[in-house]
Design an enzyme around this catalytic site. Structure first.
Site, PDB file in Angstrom:
ATOM      1  CB  SER A  97      -0.971  -0.012   1.180  1.00 46.14           C
ATOM      2  OG  SER A  97      -1.881   1.063   1.097  1.00 46.14           O
ATOM      3  CG  HIS A  98       0.254   3.751   3.331  1.00 38.74           C
ATOM      4  ND1 HIS A  98      -0.522   2.645   3.512  1.00 38.74           N
ATOM      5  CD2 HIS A  98       0.655   4.139   4.570  1.00 38.74           C
ATOM      6  CE1 HIS A  98      -0.603   2.366   4.802  1.00 38.74           C
ATOM      7  NE2 HIS A  98       0.104   3.254   5.466  1.00 38.74           N
ATOM      8  CG  ASP A 114      -2.155   4.439  -1.643  1.00 40.04           C
ATOM      9  OD1 ASP A 114      -2.901   4.429  -2.639  1.00 40.04           O
ATOM     10  OD2 ASP A 114      -2.162   3.544  -0.775  1.00 40.04           O
ATOM     11  CG  ASP A 163      -2.623  -0.175  -2.676  1.00 37.50           C
ATOM     12  OD1 ASP A 163      -2.587   0.965  -2.168  1.00 37.50           O
ATOM     13  OD2 ASP A 163      -3.331  -1.087  -2.221  1.00 37.50           O
ATOM     14  CG  ASP A 211      -5.733   1.404  -1.046  1.00 33.41           C
ATOM     15  OD1 ASP A 211      -4.820   2.228  -0.906  1.00 33.41           O
ATOM     16  OD2 ASP A 211      -5.835   0.362  -0.364  1.00 33.41           O
ATOM     17  NE  ARG A 212      -3.786   3.831   2.873  1.00 35.62           N
ATOM     18  CZ  ARG A 212      -3.606   3.780   4.177  1.00 35.62           C
ATOM     19  NH1 ARG A 212      -3.366   4.887   4.852  1.00 35.62           N
ATOM     20  NH2 ARG A 212      -3.656   2.639   4.831  1.00 35.62           N
ATOM     21  CE  LYS A 232      -7.242   2.023   2.259  1.00 36.17           C
ATOM     22  NZ  LYS A 232      -7.529   0.799   3.020  1.00 36.17           N
TER      23      LYS A 232
END
Length: 541
Positions: A111-112, A275, A277, A279-280, A374
């Site tokens: 992710s982030h 971010d 991947d 999703d943010r 998300k």
């Protein structure tokens, strides 16, 4: 030979978003194989099943994808749908699972978190609904990692993933697809692309910072190619294995280039970041930063202006640490509002049951029932559609919203890489004192109640305990403390601070100044700086 003897590795326990470790740990012989085989075993095998596979392009992702393909073939999977180059944003992977009727999917991302040879890597399993595996499945995966004795993997040349098309790996079909097309098509069905094209045609300016991460190709296709934004609207658009040395977390601290531009004299009308991947999201207007909690509330209040939500919202949901701003919108709309633990799987249950259309977390995650993750670019498009429909800028929209609903001043303070024993001892001491806090005073504030949040899922009845500490003060202010599950070393303590101001005065203060009494009271009650030796938080959002 497909069976390979192995023995368990310690610590392969998936968190809220899969298993995340330092990349060298994942690169150990057998480490990734053990976890993937344990995942396959925990879902009753993959014989005859269709899986989706892809990730955010971080270091070791391409090699991990090849490993997983060979394991899927050895375990009897019928088909694996892979994003070209082993790329897929997390929301795009969720969409593909749902659109293609796949049995599940593996997402290669942390992710982030930063990427690179000595940074972070992760693997997450998503279910047939497109959402993260629930706790029962992650528990089964972990149990299997503790007893595994062998894994299955064929010996074969690597599959060519740079060209769209089908090939075979043993008896399994490998289908390489354009990672962007299906997702971009879905966005075109949800939003008024004609109005958005008109916005850019009329001279509206935007800066989209993809932070050298996966949304670069998606953002270029959607904003520049389909909506006609000028070339260069998307910056840091090329996904890189180490994210160009950037920390791909879209908040004011790490997206500092975007923040400097948006707060400067030549700022464009609108700014956004996403971010690692995809999703943010972070939303910024000219001279104004929008907190994720406020963003969720504004989207809920204006969702009816977007074609995909024109008939209204079924309900809304937020994670417990997220501010109550959206609760006030839900009351005005006459829809239910659910407060859940942190973790998108809790929202998935509510969406699958038809109870909510919109949900969000304060950690820069917002989404809806179009997928079960998300979705950063979706949130950006929601804002653009609202701006186009209302003919107002971000600052005007925020001022209008606060005037109608009041303002929930809100901030998150992160203390990163704390010694785990120190963090656990500090929160253990708080746990022991929760009942005695009621009625005590600090910094002129009176504690109304204090507890450790637990959640009973209204859909399946499952209970999730130990989801964070809440200290509620009289008048609607509160502080929430919890340890994050997304780090790979030490402990990250997240402290969430909130104060409600009904207005009409006092709606334009600096959030840190407005929250100063809450910050001071938290230090008096918990003693974060005194117990950890830190002078202050590492990140403030």
């Amino acid at each position: 030979m497909t069976a390979h003897a192995t023995q368990p590795f310690e610590g392969q326990k998936p968190g809220t978003s899969g298993l995340r470790k330092k990349t060298p740990i994942f690169m150990q012989p057998g480490y990734l194989e053990n976890f993937v085989q344990s995942t396959f075993d925990a879902i009753d095998g993959v014989v005859g099943k269709t899986l989706v596979l892809g990730g955010d392009g971080r270091y070791f992702g391409a090699e991990a994808a090849q490993c997983i393909l060979k394991m899927a073939a050895a375990n009897g999977a019928a088909r694996v749908i892979v994003g070209q180059g082993a790329w897929l944003s997390t929301p795009a992977a969720s969409n593909l699972i749902r659109q293609r009727g796949a049995d599940g999917g593996l997402i290669l991302s942390a992710s982030h978190n930063p990427g690179g040879p000595n940074e972070d890597f992760g693997v997450k399993y998503n279910m047939a609904n497109g959402g993260p595996a629930p706790e029962a499945v992650t528990a089964a995966i972990f149990a299997r990692t503790q007893e595994i004795t062998s894994y299955k993997k064929i010996t074969a040349p690597d599959v060519k993933l740079d060209m769209v098309g089908e090939s075979h790996l043993a008896q399994m079909v490998v289908e390489v697809v354009d990672p962007v097309a299906a997702y971009a098509d879905m966005m075109e069905e949800i939003f008024d692309f004609k109005a958005l094209r008109g916005l850019f045609h009329e001279g509206f300016t935007m800066r989209m910072d993809s932070m050298c991460a996966i949304t670069g190709p998606y953002a270029v296709e959607i904003f520049e190619n389909r909506l006609g934004a000028p070339k260069g609207t998307v910056v840091h658009e090329q996904p890189l294995p180490d994210f160009g040395g950037m920390h791909p977390d879209p908040n004011p601290t790490w997206a500092h280039e975007l923040m400097a531009e948006m707060m400067g004299p030549e700022a464009p009308d609108f700014g956004a970041a996403s971010d690692g991947d995809g999703d943010r999201n972070m939303i910024v207007g000219r001279g104004v930063y929008v907190s994720p909690s406020d963003s969720l509330a504004v989207i809920a209040a204006n969702a009816h202006l977007v074609p995909g939500y024109a008939t209204g919202l079924k309900g809304v949901a937020r994670s417990m640490p997220t501010s109550a701003a959206v609760d006030r919108v839900a009351v005005a709309l006459g829809v239910d509002c659910y407060e859940t633990p942190t973790g998108w799987k809790f929202f998935g249950n509510l969406m699958d049951a038809g109870r909510v259309s919109l949900c969000g977390e304060e950690s820069f995650g917002t989404g809806s029932d179009h997928v079960r993750e998300k979705d950063g670019l979706w949130a950006v498009l929601m804002w653009l559609n609202i701006i186009a429909a209302r003919g107002m800028g971000v600052a005007e929209i925020m001022a209008d919203h606060w005037e109608e609903y009041g303002r929930n001043y809100y901030s998150r303070h992160d203390y990163e890489v704390l010694p785990t024993d120190v963090a656990n001892a500090m929160l253990g001491d708080l746990r022991d004192r929760l009942e005695s806090l009621k009625g005590t005073q600090s910094q002129g504030l009176t504690v109304e109640s204090a507890d450790e949040f637990s959640y009973t899922d209204p859909v399946d009845g499952s209970v999730s305990e130990g989801q964070g500490f809440r200290i509620l003060f009289e008048g609607g202010s509160r502080v929430v403390l919890r340890l994050s599950g997304t780090g790979t070393e030490g402990a990250t303590l997240r402290v969430y601070l909130e104060r409600y101001e009904p207005g009409p005065e006092g709606l334009a203060a600096d959030p840190q100044e407005a929250l100063a009494p809450i910050i001071a009271a938290t230090e008096e009650i918990v003693g974060i700086r005194a117990r950890t030796g830190r002078k202050g938080p590492d990140v403030i959002t």
